[in-house]
Each structure stands twice: as structure tokens, then as C-alpha cells.
Design a protein around this motif. Structure first.
Motif, short mmCIF file in Angstrom:
data_model
loop_
_atom_site.label_atom_id
_atom_site.label_comp_id
_atom_site.label_asym_id
_atom_site.label_seq_id
_atom_site.Cartn_x
_atom_site.Cartn_y
_atom_site.Cartn_z
N GLY A 382 0.83 -1.20 0.00
CA GLY A 382 0.00 0.00 0.00
C GLY A 382 0.86 1.25 0.00
O GLY A 382 2.08 1.20 -0.19
N ARG A 384 2.35 4.75 1.82
CA ARG A 384 2.65 5.33 3.12
C ARG A 384 1.56 6.33 3.52
O ARG A 384 1.18 6.42 4.68
N MET A 387 -1.51 4.89 5.09
CA MET A 387 -1.36 4.31 6.41
C MET A 387 -2.07 5.23 7.40
O MET A 387 -1.77 6.41 7.48
N GLU A 396 -3.01 -0.27 7.26
CA GLU A 396 -2.80 -0.02 5.84
C GLU A 396 -4.09 -0.38 5.11
O GLU A 396 -4.52 -1.53 5.10
#
Length: 488
Positions: A382, A384, A387, A396
Motif C-alpha cells: 500500500g 505510506r 497508512m 494499511e
């Protein structure tokens, strides 16, 4: 070799072969080469010099391709802007790129000219009218590391960012891709992506490198599933390349798999976002002789990893790997030795930098998270920036999407967070598959079987489709706004 020399070399080898089949019809390599030369002379007559930027604000067509090639021949840098972009966005891009000239479709120019006080703006026809009769341009000797084109992407600050790509950057990818897919003069490549999207680099330049034909998908057809499926068959496309959402739509609503495999198709490539595994498996099952490849890479690196689907993937329950490094690049994870980390790219495809900013040096940090399996293949985890933290837990969103996407009743899915702190909730927005409509209970059960309890969704929204950007990627900001406004 420079990027524009791919076309001129094929024009010498295959002058009568079809180079581009656009809305205007097919044109040969000799015709496209001559048209590009006329436009190059016209640009020179307008005062365009090596290193200048030429913004091309238009829908896809033969003349658009010709002006792109013309700019390269003069040593200029072309900046494609899709014709559907509003004048306000064009103004922001021209403010950044500071071009010597804007070349536009007549209808686009008409929209922009009231109140236009920017750089000179001409239509394609007006540009040719300004060229001296019988004039031809002498090709500028560009260096391999000179900029060739700038692709503007959405920036985190709200202003478009211009990704500056050199001849060397582009050719490293194109030469690898041509060899990987064994593209030859008998091939017919599709062009689904708009020219400001990096997927189009393969479509155009792989065709020109091999003397193949590239068939431009009109913008109004880009997400018309039945017409796209028909286009693939009627144009006898041999190599298809698009974002997965286009293929998913063709499967769900275009009858793509209802008939026998398209007889001419030998390779189907997808990139730009994760592809629902059950759709990948359906393609593999129905098209066993068609190569299926998953390519990965941000605009800043073009394609830097590749994975080819095999029969073993028919048993896979999670998303496809993004594969191993390609295009001469080295792809590592940071921190080194970690089970999971940020994807970092070093090599010839890494951009020169963002236009107007400092030159990029060294490795490029993608902001994408991945893990490496025991066979050395990377698996996308995924972003950053996707997140999030909910009640103290790092989550994530892509991991939840992958779990929900494994359901047979889900054709497409996006997971977002609404609210903050103790009030934060996880929302799944799904597009149902033909097999049935998912229920909140089924989705929660699926999450519970694969994920920690804090990653189980709170709300489910079933929609006919997910909002997309002009490049076909999920429009997360729009979807989040609709959830926050209670419009789903």
C-alpha cells in the motif's frame, strides 16, 4: 538513439505500414514522419528553440502525436495536457512549465481564449499555417540526458507536479518492454491511456521502435465497456495495455469473456493499481494462451518491476505480486533486511526531477510499501500516505481492500476512514460482481478471517462504480468527501 529517432527509423524501414490509427483514420509511417517534419518547421518558425517547452492541450489524435514528435525534433520538451482539462488547470500547468507555445484543439482554444493573457496559444491548423511553404526542419542533436517530455501529476499540495523524463529514461523502459513482449512490425498495440499518463509511453514508443501500429482509443470510449471489448476485437489488437479498472469494467459490463478469446490478442498488460484477483483468474482461465503481465512503477520511474501470471496464480487468494526489477533498474526495500519496507528505485528510468525544482539525484523513494517473498518477488502492500491510525492501531487500507477484494461478490473496492479519534470508522465502498451483492455481514466475516479485529470495517456502501480520475485511478479524495457528506 533518441526517442524521436524511433519513428524516423521505422519510417525508413516500413514507410507504407500503419503507424497510428486515430479518430481520423490510419496514417502510414511515411505520412506521420512527413507531418511531424512540417510541424517541426512550424514550431521553429514560431520561435521554439531547444530546451523550450511546448504544451499540447488536446484529445488524442494523429496530429497530437505529430506535434509531440515535432517538438522532440527541434530539441524542445513536449508537455501533454488532456483536452478535457479545464482552462484553469491549463493555466496552472503553463505557469509551472513556462512554455514557449501552447498548441490546442480548436474547441479547447475557443474555451481558453476569452481572457487568455498567457503564452501564445494556437490551434494545430494555425500552427501549420504559420510555417514557410515547403519548409522542413533539421533535427536537433539532443543528448541522451536532455529532457524529452514532462508529465504533470496531481501534487500533494494541490498544484500539479511536472515529472521530467529524459530520452535515456524513456528508452530504457521502451527497449526492455519491446524485448519482453517481442513486439514486431506485425503487432497492433492499443492506446487506452491519455497521453499525459505514463502508460501511453509504451503504447506509442514500443510501436514506433518495432514499426508496429498503435490504435488510439478515443477518450469518449475509454470507460465504455462494450465498445472497448468490441474495439479490441475489431482492431485485432495483439497487445493490450490499460489500468485494471478498464479491464474489470470490460469483464463486468462489456461481455469481454462471454465469447471466445480475441483471436489476435497475444498479450494483455495492466498497471497503475491493484487488479482484483478473481478477475485475473477469470482472464487466465478464459484466455490460457494470452500472456498476462502485471507492471508496476510510479510516473517518476515508469515501469520498474514486472510479474507474469501463471497457472499457479489460479490458486492464489491474495493480490498478484508486482514482481521483480526490470528496465535495467534496481529495486530495493528500505529499511534493508526488513520484511516490509518502502520501495526504492535506482537505475536508468528514474526521472530527471520535478520541473522547476532541483535535479533528482540518487535513488527514488516511491512512498509505496511492499514486502519480498521467498522467491524474491515484491508484493505491493500500500501507500505510506494510506497508512492510518484508528484507536491507536496502524492500519494499511490496501490490506483491507485486498481481503475484501477476494470475495466473489466484489468486483471493486475502496476502503476509507471517516472521522477521527475514538469516532473514526472504517468504510468499505464496493462494486458488486455479477455473482451477487455482498452484505455487510459477509464482508465483516471475510475481514475477520484474514485481519485483526481492529481492521474489520464498520460500514459498507454498495455502488454501481467507483469515482475515477482522468487517468482511470481511484479518486480517493472525492470518495472521502462523499462519505463525510453522507452522500453514499
Amino acid at each position: 538513439m533518441r526517442l524521436h529517432e524511433l519513428l524516423t527509423a521505422s519510417a525508413r524501414r516500413h514507410p507504407r505500414a500503419v503507424a497510428v490509427h486515430g479518430p481520423e483514420g490510419p496514417v502510414s509511417y511515411a505520412e506521420l514522419d512527413a507531418l511531424a517534419d512540417r510541424y517541426a518547421a512550424a514550431l521553429t518558425a514560431r520561435g521554439v528553440r531547444p530546451g523550450d517547452r511546448v504544451v499540447i492541450w488536446s484529445h488524442k489524435g494523429v496530429r497530437t502525436v505529430a506535434v509531440m514528435q515535432a517538438a522532440l525534433r527541434t530539441g524542445a520538451i513536449y508537455v501533454p495536457v488532456t483536452g478535457s482539462n479545464p482552462p484553469a488547470r491549463l493555466t496552472r500547468i503553463t505557469s509551472s512549465a513556462a512554455p514557449a507555445l501552447v498548441v490546442a484543439d480548436p474547441e479547447a482554444a475557443e474555451r481558453a481564449r476569452p481572457g487568455w493573457d498567457g503564452v501564445p496559444l494556437v490551434t494545430f491548423g494555425e500552427l501549420l499555417e504559420g510555417a514557410p511553404a515547403g519548409a522542413s526542419a533539421s533535427a536537433h542533436e539532443s543528448a541522451p540526458d536532455d529532457p524529452a517530455y514532462i508529465l504533470y501529476t496531481s501534487g500533494s499540495t494541490g498544484d500539479p507536479k511536472g515529472v521530467c523524463i529524459s530520452h535515456r529514461n524513456a528508452l530504457a523502459f521502451v527497449e526492455w518492454a519491446v524485448a519482453e513482449l517481442d513486439v514486431g512490425p506485425d503487432d497492433r498495440l492499443s492506446n487506452h491511456a491519455p497521453f499525459n499518463f505514463d502508460l501511453s509511453v509504451f503504447d506509442l514508443y514500443a510501436a514506433f521502435a518495432a514499426g508496429a501500429a498503435v490504435h488510439l482509443v478515443p477518450q469518449e470510449m475509454a470507460y465504455a465497456p462494450a465498445q472497448l471489448a468490441q474495439f479490441m476485437r475489431e482492431r485485432e489488437i495483439t497487445v493490450w495495455y490499460s489500468v485494471p479498472s478498464a479491464l474489470s469494467l470490460m469483464i463486468r459490463e462489456g461481455g469481454l469473456l462471454d465469447e471466445e478469446p480475441p483471436p489476435a490478442l497475444r498479450a494483455c498488460v495492466f498497471a497503475g493499481e491493484p487488479f482484483a484477483i478473481h478477475h485475473v483468474q477469470a482472464l487466465r482461465t478464459r484466455w490460457p494462451k494470452v500472456r498476462l503481465l502485471n507492471w508496476y512503477g510510479p510516473t517518476e520511474t515508469n515501469v520498474c518491476t514486472s510479474y507474469e501470471v501463471t497457472d499457479a496464480d489460479l490458486e492464489r487468494t491474495g493480490a498478484l505480486p508486482i514482481g521483480v526489477a526490470c528496465s535495467g533498474d534496481e529495486v530495493t526495500l528500505d529499511p534493508p533486511g526488513a520484511e516490509e519496507g518502502e520501495v526504492v528505485v535506482t537505475g536508468p528510468t528514474v526521472m530527471l526531477g520535478y520541473w522547476g525544482g532541483e535535479p533528482h539525484t540518487g535513488p527514488y523513494r516511491t512512498g509505496d510499501l511492499a514486502r519480498r517473498d521467498g522467491e524474491g518477488r515484491l508484493h505491493y502492500v500500500g501507500r505510506r500516505d494510506h497508512m492510518v491510525k484508528i484507536r491507536g492501531h496502524r492500519i494499511e487500507l490496501g490490506e483491507i481492500e485486498s481481503a475484501i477484494g477476494s470475495l466473489d461478490t466484489v468486483a471493486d473496492v475502496a476502503v476509507l476512514v471517516a472521522g477521527s479519534g475514538l469516532e473514526a470508522t472504517l468504510h468499505a465502498v464496493v462494486v458488486p460482481a455479477p455473482e451477487g451483492r455482498p452484505s455487510l455481514l459477509n464482508v465483516k466475516r471475510c475481514c475477520a478471517e484474514r485481519l485483526p479485529t481492529y481492521m474489520i470495517i464498520d460500514r459498507l456502501h454498495v455502488q454501481d462504480d467507483l469515482p475515477r480520475t482522468a487517468n482511470g485511478k481511484l479518486d480517493r479524495p472525492l470518495l472521502a468527501a462523499k462519505i463525510e457528506a453522507g452522500e453514499l
